[in-house]
Design an enzyme around this catalytic site. Structure first.
Site, PDB file in Angstrom:
ATOM      1  N   ASP A   1      56.885 -45.303 -66.307  1.00 53.98           N
ATOM      2  CA  ASP A   1      57.456 -45.508 -65.111  1.00 53.98           C
ATOM      3  C   ASP A   1      57.231 -44.244 -64.213  1.00 53.98           C
ATOM      4  OD1 ASP A   1      58.680 -46.877 -62.936  1.00 53.98           O
ATOM      5  OD2 ASP A   1      60.710 -46.184 -63.648  1.00 53.98           O
TER       6      ASP A   1
ATOM      7  N   CYS B   1      72.516 -62.710 -56.185  1.00 50.86           N
ATOM      8  CA  CYS B   1      72.196 -61.341 -55.481  1.00 50.86           C
ATOM      9  C   CYS B   1      73.221 -61.285 -54.242  1.00 50.86           C
ATOM     10  CB  CYS B   1      70.960 -60.972 -54.957  1.00 50.86           C
ATOM     11  SG  CYS B   1      70.796 -59.574 -54.125  1.00 50.86           S
TER      12      CYS B   1
ATOM     13  N   CYS C   1      71.799 -51.522 -60.365  1.00 52.57           N
ATOM     14  CA  CYS C   1      72.645 -52.808 -60.315  1.00 52.57           C
ATOM     15  C   CYS C   1      71.673 -53.823 -61.424  1.00 52.57           C
ATOM     16  CB  CYS C   1      72.250 -53.373 -59.168  1.00 52.57           C
ATOM     17  SG  CYS C   1      72.967 -55.101 -58.717  1.00 52.57           S
TER      18      CYS C   1
END
Length: 316
Positions: free
Chosen positions: A132, A197, A240
């Site tokens: 990443d 969401c 989140c």
């Protein structure tokens, strides 16, 4: 056993011994099928202020531009799903992936060990490791290596392990045996991630508007969180997990066995007041080796203030 098969088996066997849940191999090529999707996402500005996403467009699509004579992309999956918090959890929340040591270093160290063993087995090879940290479409390569599919929340989902895992790659000039790409999607008619969401960031299946994503607002956005999100961030202060927590496939998530991913100290149980009292020395002591250092002390304090005010107003 042919050399390609022998080395492929060697890599997968070593990956398992290092704690990786899955390892798959795909042929290095240009991901033409991803080009239009990535270009459209960027043109619509859905990457927010992450300007680095605009850089190295061709390299994101073609690993052969990252590693000379690249033949194979080896994808790895490592679980970070934690044990549940025993005592009363803190009202302010941090994403599960950031509870322990920074995964960039933990995973890269494991893959460096694997690469050294591979060199001893195969001789001199050309390779690079990506955790990443470079223009690599890791989820697309994971699909190509047979790990799983990209869900409606844009996360990579495995039928055996859900989605709480890190992805990493080893791109090499070795020719290996290639796995079959994962076929299809198993989201079906489910829209739980989209419905859950609170900021409406998932605007359609596999369409994420980062400008509205809580992870973006609490990590990537360097400015203060906008007033339009007041009462909508669900007390998250770094990252989140909502769209993953509601995903039915995560009932298959396996608790990780990596000691370095355990939380340091008891901050998982801190009150709002304890978070607000945290000074920079304490931040460095507890989170100095975690992914939270990426956002920095001042940004975290801003997110604490934003979420803390919401929490206090709700309790009044």
């Amino acid at each position: 056993m042919q050399e390609k098969a022998r080395l492929t088996h060697f890599i997968k066997q070593n990956a398992a011994s290092l704690g990786f849940s899955f390892c798959g191999v795909s042929q290095a090529r240009r991901l033409d099928e991803e080009a239009s999707r990535l270009e459209d996402w960027l043109k619509k500005g859905m990457h927010g202020r992450m300007r680095y996403m605009e850089n190295h467009f061709d390299k994101r699509l073609d690993p052969r531009l990252l590693v000379d004579n690249a033949q194979s992309v080896v994808s790895f999956m490592y679980s970070y799903f934690p044990e549940p918090v025993v005592n009363q959890p803190a009202p302010l929340k941090i994403s599960k992936y950031a509870r322990g040591a920074d995964y960039h270093f933990v995973i890269k160290e494991k893959l460096q060990r694997l690469a050294e063993d591979l060199k001893a087995e195969a001789g001199e090879i050309n390779y690079r490791i990506f955790v990443d940290s470079a223009p690599v479409l890791d989820r697309a390569w994971a699909v190509n290596s047979g790990i799983g599919w990209i869900g409606k929340n844009t996360m990579l989902i495995s039928r055996r392990n859900g989605s709480f895992f890190f992805l990493a790659e080893l791109i090499t000039d070795l020719e290996l045996e290639y796995d079959l790409p994962f076929g299809g999607s198993y989201c079906g008619d489910c829209t739980r991630c989209m419905d859950a969401c609170p900021t409406g960031a998932i605007i359609g299946p596999r369409q994420l508007d980062a400008n509205r994503c809580i992870s973006y607002l609490t990590i990537e956005l360097k400015d203060e969180i906008g007033a339009e999100f007041k009462g909508k961030t669900d007390n998250w202060i770094f990252g989140c997990d909502i769209c993953q927590d509601v995903c039915p496939w995560n009932k298959f998530s396996i608790i990780h066995a990596e000691p370095q991913f355990h939380a340091k100290a008891n901050w998982l149980e801190w009150s709002v007041e304890e978070w607000e009292k945290m000074d920079k020395p304490l931040f460095n002591e507890i989170f100095g080796r975690s992914a939270l250092k990426r956002t920095g002390f001042l940004k975290l304090k801003n997110s604490i203030s934003f979420a803390g005010n919401n929490e206090k107003e709700q309790n009044e």
